[in-house]
Design an enzyme around this catalytic site. Structure first.
Site, PDB file in Angstrom:
ATOM      1  N   GLU A 188      -5.820  23.386  22.169  1.00  0.00           N
ATOM      2  CA  GLU A 188      -6.402  22.525  22.997  1.00  0.00           C
ATOM      3  C   GLU A 188      -7.229  23.754  23.755  1.00  0.00           C
ATOM      4  OE1 GLU A 188      -5.672  18.794  26.444  1.00  0.00           O
ATOM      5  OE2 GLU A 188      -4.721  20.673  25.428  1.00  0.00           O
TER       6      GLU A 188
ATOM      7  N   ASP B 164      -1.619  22.193  22.479  1.00  0.00           N
ATOM      8  CA  ASP B 164      -1.288  21.740  23.803  1.00  0.00           C
ATOM      9  C   ASP B 164      -1.280  22.858  25.221  1.00  0.00           C
ATOM     10  OD1 ASP B 164      -2.108  19.681  25.601  1.00  0.00           O
ATOM     11  OD2 ASP B 164      -0.189  20.800  26.520  1.00  0.00           O
TER      12      ASP B 164
END
Length: 567
Positions: free
Chosen positions: A297, A225
């Site tokens: 990401e 993330d």
């Protein structure tokens, strides 16, 4: 007899003459994101959980999913719905127990579906034990987070100002004063999400321990993330430089107000990805099994993503996620799709022969809302027919749309509309829960757009999606790293052509009309093809023959998959 591939792009020509290359499982994978709160509830509390996911794993196998990645299921106060982790090696009771997790892994392995976990390294929750120890300056945790005394207020020397003008992704200062420690701490996101200090070797070791913990429990990789935010730039004296104004906003408290040259995409982040990749590779060398992968990401330039992938000497993320197609809208044309694909392929494919295509996620509106329901099938066809891995957000395979939500005691988030419960059946609460209510509301059109109903409709979004996954196992689709394996091109402003082939053996031609008018194409091939997959707007039938030497008409929003086989 060899087929004549029409409309080859320069990109495809570059790989002509290349020898056949072995394709690892992730390179042509069909990846599927599950938002655990919204996939399946097993205990009637209206919130999805691990047992619920386990009970639906056969569905993933049915629709051809290679691997699924789960948004965070770790212990959390849920200020940011799991992206604020208080314990990185424990399951939050909302989702179940470690025993439930182990049972899910066992079932997934039995079915041949891989499990990828969300890894959130940039920050923890302010309720994490590490942060509490850092506040108290306990040994080993003094610099576990990013702390600073701040600047003396020139108007009042008894007060302190934030160390820099940095603005949080969620708005407002990235710096919050902690009265107990008498210092500011950094948080690129919420103030309840303090940033870990990856310049500290102990932090890096703790995170390697987290990776190993879940690898030992059988996971097949991690989606990382918020990669671009992991490191920040300091001045030589240890202070933090102000960021320049970008002109993107007139609000100084908006994230777009500054150009984030010191708080995003710093080179040490690239090196950290190489470190994690080396760890995963060494784990596999020691323990065997398939490749464990990293998905990064990063809403960053393709040039930066190329560095995240590797630099020729070091390897990084296997899949730096490609969000280019998510910027398309209802007015986007075939030429826009080609341009978006080229932006990725001109760098990532030429340098690394790697591609992936993301159709949606938990932070962006659904395709039906971004592009229109009539283009959902078109986008699914595009992302699954372009070479490389496809990434599908749960519910996009049945055409789910955003659902109007209101603030409740459970949730009040701008992103709630795309996070509503998976629609399984045309019944109250859509088969998501046996309880009286769901944590977010159900779509009004659930009786039409649900798994059970769409299974019975030949050209439903679900059955088109399943047909696309079957194509991924054909020689032509698996051949994308070999000579003449693929091409894509906008034949006109509105008509996109994708070709996947195993030269001399098998070839698929995909034609997609992105526009609202009838279009035609001419002289595509001297060979005879047959229709094998059709969108709902097509007047043809599976098995019909198409002579592409003449003129072929495409209805508005029609997409067709044509196949030629050597006979």
């Amino acid at each position: 007899m060899k087929s004549r591939v029409a409309g080859l792009t320069l990109l495809a020509l570059l790989v002509l003459g290349a020898t056949a290359a072995q394709v690892d499982w992730w390179e042509n994978a069909s990846l599927y994101q599950i938002y655990p709160r919204s996939f399946q509830d097993s205990d009637g509390d209206g919130v999805g959980d691990l047992k619920g996911i386990t009970s639906r794993l056969e569905y993933l196998k049915e629709i051809g999913i290679t691997a699924t990645w789960l948004s965070p299921v770790f212990e959390s106060p849920m200020s940011d719905f799991g992206y604020d982790i208080s314990n990185f090696t424990r399951i939050d009771p909302i989702f179940g127990t470690l025993e439930d997790f182990d049972a899910m892994i066992a079932k997934a392995k039995q079915l041949g579906v891989k499990i990828i976990l969300d890894f959130v390294p940039n920050h923890s929750s302010d309720e994490c034990e590490w942060f509490k120890k850092s506040i108290k300056r306990e040994k080993g945790f003094e610099d576990f987070y990013v702390w600073d005394d701040g600047k003396v207020d020139p108007q009042d020397n008894t007060k302190r100002l934030p160390p820099s003008n940095w603005v949080s992704v969620f708005g407002g200062s990235q710096w919050t004063w902690n009265a107990e420690r008498q210092q500011f701490y950094l948080h690129q996101f919420q103030d309840k999400q303090p940033d870990l200090n990856f310049s500290n070797p102990l932090v890096r070791q703790h995170m390697l321990d987290v990776l190993k913990y879940w690898l030992d429990r059988g996971v097949d990789g991690f989606r990382i993330d918020a990669v671009p935010h992991i490191f920040e730039k300091r001045n030589d004296d240890g202070s933090f430089p102000d960021e320049p104004v970008s002109g993107g906003s007139s609000d100084p408290n908006s994230y777009d107000y500054h150009d984030h040259i010191y708080t995003k995409d710093q080179y040490p982040t690239v090196e950290l990805l190489y470190e994690w990749r080396e760890f995963l590779d060494s784990y596999r060398a020691k323990n065997g099994g398939d490749t464990r992968i990293l998905l990064a990401e990063a809403y960053s330039s393709v040039e930066t993503l190329s560095l995240y992938f590797g630099n020729g000497t070091h390897s990084g993320a296997h899949i730096p996620m490609n969000f280019n197609l998510m910027y398309l809208n209802g007015f986007s044309t075939a030429q826009d799709v080609e341009n978006s694909a080229n932006y990725w392929m001109d760098t990532m494919w030429k340098q690394h022969q790697a591609a992936n295509w993301v159709v949606g996620n938990h932070d962006n509106g659904r395709v039906a809302n971004r592009m229109g329901r009539h283009k959902v099938d078109l986008l699914n066809i595009i992302v699954n027919c372009l070479p490389g891995a496809s990434v599908t957000y749960y519910g996009e395979e049945i055409g789910m749309s955003n659902v109007a939500t209101q603030c409740t005691a459970v949730s009040c988030d701008d992103r709630d509309p795309e996070r509503t419960p998976m629609q399984w059946e045309p019944l109250p609460n859509v088969g998501f829960t046996n309880g009286p209510s769901t944590w977010l509301p159900i779509a009004e059109d659930f009786e039409t757009y649900n798994v059970q109903t769409e299974r019975m409709v030949a050209r439903s979004t679900l059955n088109i999606f399943k047909g696309l996954q079957q194509l991924k196992y054909t020689a032509a689709f698996r051949n994308f790293k070999s000579a003449g394996g693929f091409s894509y091109k906008a034949l006109s402003e509105q008509v996109l052509q994708i070709i996947r082939s195993s030269p001399g053996r098998e070839e698929y031609m995909i034609l997609i009309n992105m526009g609202n008018k009838m279009e035609h194409v001419e002289n595509l091939s001297s060979l005879t093809y047959e229709y094998v997959l059709l969108s709902p707007h097509s007047p043809h039938n599976v098995g019909d023959k198409a002579n592409l030497l003449g003129r072929l008409y495409l209805m508005p929003y029609e997409a067709v998959v044509l196949r030629w086989l050597e006979r």
